[in-house]
Design an enzyme around this catalytic site. Structure first.
Site, PDB file in Angstrom:
ATOM      1  N   TYR A  25       1.931   3.545   2.489  1.00  0.00           N
ATOM      2  CA  TYR A  25       2.372   4.892   2.140  1.00  0.00           C
ATOM      3  C   TYR A  25       3.861   5.048   2.401  1.00  0.00           C
ATOM      4  O   TYR A  25       4.472   4.308   3.172  1.00  0.00           O
ATOM      5  CB  TYR A  25       1.566   5.954   2.894  1.00  0.00           C
ATOM      6  CG  TYR A  25       1.873   6.100   4.362  1.00  0.00           C
ATOM      7  CD1 TYR A  25       2.850   6.979   4.817  1.00  0.00           C
ATOM      8  CD2 TYR A  25       1.169   5.365   5.320  1.00  0.00           C
ATOM      9  CE1 TYR A  25       3.124   7.137   6.172  1.00  0.00           C
ATOM     10  CE2 TYR A  25       1.432   5.522   6.673  1.00  0.00           C
ATOM     11  CZ  TYR A  25       2.412   6.408   7.093  1.00  0.00           C
ATOM     12  OH  TYR A  25       2.671   6.551   8.433  1.00  0.00           O
ATOM     13  N   CYS A  26       4.437   6.039   1.727  1.00  0.00           N
ATOM     14  CA  CYS A  26       5.846   6.383   1.877  1.00  0.00           C
ATOM     15  C   CYS A  26       5.994   7.858   1.506  1.00  0.00           C
ATOM     16  O   CYS A  26       4.996   8.565   1.377  1.00  0.00           O
ATOM     17  CB  CYS A  26       6.729   5.483   1.015  1.00  0.00           C
ATOM     18  SG  CYS A  26       6.322   5.549  -0.750  1.00  0.00           S
ATOM     19  N   THR A  27       7.194   8.330   1.287  1.00  0.00           N
ATOM     20  CA  THR A  27       7.399   9.754   1.047  1.00  0.00           C
ATOM     21  C   THR A  27       6.779  10.215  -0.265  1.00  0.00           C
ATOM     22  O   THR A  27       5.990  11.159  -0.301  1.00  0.00           O
ATOM     23  CB  THR A  27       8.899  10.090   1.061  1.00  0.00           C
ATOM     24  OG1 THR A  27       9.480   9.610   2.270  1.00  0.00           O
ATOM     25  CG2 THR A  27       9.114  11.593   0.948  1.00  0.00           C
TER      26      THR A  27
ATOM     27  N   ILE B  47       3.211  10.710   0.796  1.00  0.00           N
ATOM     28  CA  ILE B  47       2.954  11.759   1.782  1.00  0.00           C
ATOM     29  C   ILE B  47       3.016  13.140   1.138  1.00  0.00           C
ATOM     30  O   ILE B  47       2.190  14.019   1.428  1.00  0.00           O
ATOM     31  CB  ILE B  47       3.984  11.687   2.925  1.00  0.00           C
ATOM     32  CG1 ILE B  47       3.907  10.330   3.628  1.00  0.00           C
ATOM     33  CG2 ILE B  47       3.768  12.813   3.933  1.00  0.00           C
ATOM     34  CD1 ILE B  47       5.141  10.010   4.461  1.00  0.00           C
TER      35      ILE B  47
END
Length: 259
Positions: A191-193, A220
């Protein structure tokens, strides 16, 4: 998706983030056309164009944002562009930048070609269910893998997520190569932004031969938009003047610098 009461929200600037890995050509012509369109709509923010795709961060009035998204989707290559939204009182960008890059997210592994096919993804709603039950739907333990940099993680992260304290995404390939055994027989969700780094990360892990690898669809920001944020701790760092967003996607303060 969370509901909202517009009468309780005085904020009027719409902020969007979106990306798509797709082979693009005629980049200078695209850059000029996009700049002219954004200027006409009085939008601010940053758009990156590269042979591997487009990465978008723009802010403006609702009508202008709707207009630029519709304009972008007229290109068959971008017809399914799916922006994530948040609202603020003012535009969190000082000016407009339309930039040409070698990669829209730098990994320096040219063999990873996201525009050639996506890694498997998991929706925010499904991921939340997996986290709550402690297993995926096939009974495997789920491990969250944070692909962001250390200063972003300091704002907030998923509970018990693995991270490598990166100072740059270019360090991810070496970090995962040295740690791949940790994920054997487990389901790993990168996951990341907003989804762009975790997509490249998931594809790279597949190239390493890792099985049961997923990316969090929309990152996210989409998780906070479509769930009640259970499993998430803290705020989400964003790359604009807001600094960070809370679980309700409202501007939030950055953590204090260590003394």
């Amino acid at each position: 998706m969370k509901g909202s009461n517009p009468l309780a929200m005085p904020m009027s600037v719409v902020n969007i983030s979106a990306y798509k890995f797709i082979a693009l050509d005629a980049l200078e012509q695209r850059q000029q056309a996009l700049r002219e369109r954004c200027e006409a709509l009085q939008l601010k923010g940053t758009v990156l164009l590269a042979p591997e795709g487009i990465n978008i961060f723009l802010a403006g009035e609702r009508a202008a944002i709707d207009a630029i998204v519709a304009w972008l989707r007229r290109d068959p290559k971008l017809a399914d562009l799916d922006p994530k939204e948040s609202i603020s009182d003012t535009a969190p960008f000082g000016k407009l930048r339309i930039r040409l890059k070698k990669e829209i997210i730098t990994m320096r592994h040219p063999q990873i070609r996201p525009e050639g096919g996506r890694a498997p993804s998991v929706s925010p709603e499904t991921l939340q269910r997996w986290l709550q039950q402690g297993r995926d739907d096939e009974g495997r333990e789920v491990v969250m893998l944070d692909t962001r940099n250390d200063y972003e993680i300091a704002c907030g992260k998923f509970s018990d997520a693995v991270d490598y304290g990166l100072t740059s995404f270019t360090g991810f390939p070496d970090a995962i190569a040295a740690d791949r055994e940790r994920f054997r027989e487990r389901t790993v969700v990168s996951y990341c932004t907003g989804g762009i780094r975790c997509e490249k990360a998931a594809l790279h892990m597949q190239e390493l031969g890792m099985e049961h690898v997923y990316q969090l669809e929309g990152g996210i920001l989409r998780y906070l938009e479509y769930t009640d944020a259970d499993g998430w701790e803290g705020n989400c760092f964003v790359f604009d003047e807001r600094g960070a967003l809370d679980a309700g996607l409202k501007p939030a303060p950055l953590p204090a610098e260590p003394s």
